[in-house]
Design an enzyme around this catalytic site. Structure first.
Site, PDB file in Angstrom:
ATOM      1  N   ILE A  14       0.842  -1.201   0.000  1.00 17.94           N
ATOM      2  CA  ILE A  14       0.000   0.000   0.000  1.00 17.94           C
ATOM      3  C   ILE A  14       0.878   1.252   0.000  1.00 17.94           C
ATOM      4  O   ILE A  14       0.608   2.218  -0.729  1.00 17.94           O
ATOM      5  CB  ILE A  14      -0.960  -0.016   1.206  1.00 17.94           C
ATOM      6  CG1 ILE A  14      -1.986  -1.141   1.026  1.00 17.94           C
ATOM      7  CG2 ILE A  14      -1.656   1.330   1.376  1.00 17.94           C
ATOM      8  CD1 ILE A  14      -2.777  -1.466   2.278  1.00 17.94           C
ATOM      9  N   HIS A  15       1.941   1.234   0.785  1.00 19.46           N
ATOM     10  CA  HIS A  15       2.877   2.367   0.812  1.00 19.46           C
ATOM     11  C   HIS A  15       3.516   2.569  -0.561  1.00 19.46           C
ATOM     12  O   HIS A  15       3.641   3.712  -1.043  1.00 19.46           O
ATOM     13  CB  HIS A  15       3.952   2.128   1.876  1.00 19.46           C
ATOM     14  CG  HIS A  15       4.988   3.198   1.933  1.00 19.46           C
ATOM     15  ND1 HIS A  15       4.705   4.503   2.283  1.00 19.46           N
ATOM     16  CD2 HIS A  15       6.325   3.165   1.683  1.00 19.46           C
ATOM     17  CE1 HIS A  15       5.816   5.223   2.242  1.00 19.46           C
ATOM     18  NE2 HIS A  15       6.807   4.433   1.882  1.00 19.46           N
TER      19      HIS A  15
END
Length: 103
Positions: A76-77
C-alpha cells in the site's frame, strides 16, 4: 509477505521517490530560469516513474491471471508513493509552464 514481494515493493518505492525528487528539482531549475535543466530532470523523472510503473503493472498482470498478491502495508505504501510521484509530475509540469510564461 515473501522476500520477493518485499523487494518488488522497495523497487517501486525507490523509483517513485527518485521520480518525485527529479520533478521537484525540475521546478527549482525552472525557478532559476534553467528550462533545459528542468526538461532534463523531467525526463529523468519519467524514466524512474516508468520503472516503478512497469514493476507495478507486472503485479497487476499476475493478479489478473490468478496469481494474486496479498495486500500488505508495504505494498500500500509503494502504491501511495507511485500516486504521489504522479501528482508531483502533474504539478511540476504546470509550475514549469508558469515559470516559462514569466520568463
Amino acid at each position: 509477505m515473501d522476500e520477493e514481494l518485499a523487494m518488488i515493493c522497495f523497487g517501486i518505492i525507490s523509483n517513485s521517490g527518485s521520480a518525485k525528487s527529479c520533478y521537484i528539482e525540475a521546478i527549482q531549475k525552472a525557478k532559476e530560469g534553467d528550462f533545459t535543466g528542468a526538461e532534463t530532470l523531467m525526463t529523468e523523472g519519467e524514466n524512474c516513474f516508468h520503472e516503478a510503473h512497469t514493476v507495478h503493472l507486472d503485479l497487476i498482470t499476475n493478479e489478473a491471471s490468478g496469481d494474486g498478491v496479498l495486500a500488505s502495508l508495504l505494498l500500500i505504501h509503494a502504491e501511495d508513493q507511485m500516486a504521489n510521484a504522479e501528482m508531483a509530475k502533474v504539478f511540476a509540469e504546470e509550475i514549469i509552464s508558469l515559470y516559462k510564461k514569466l520568463a
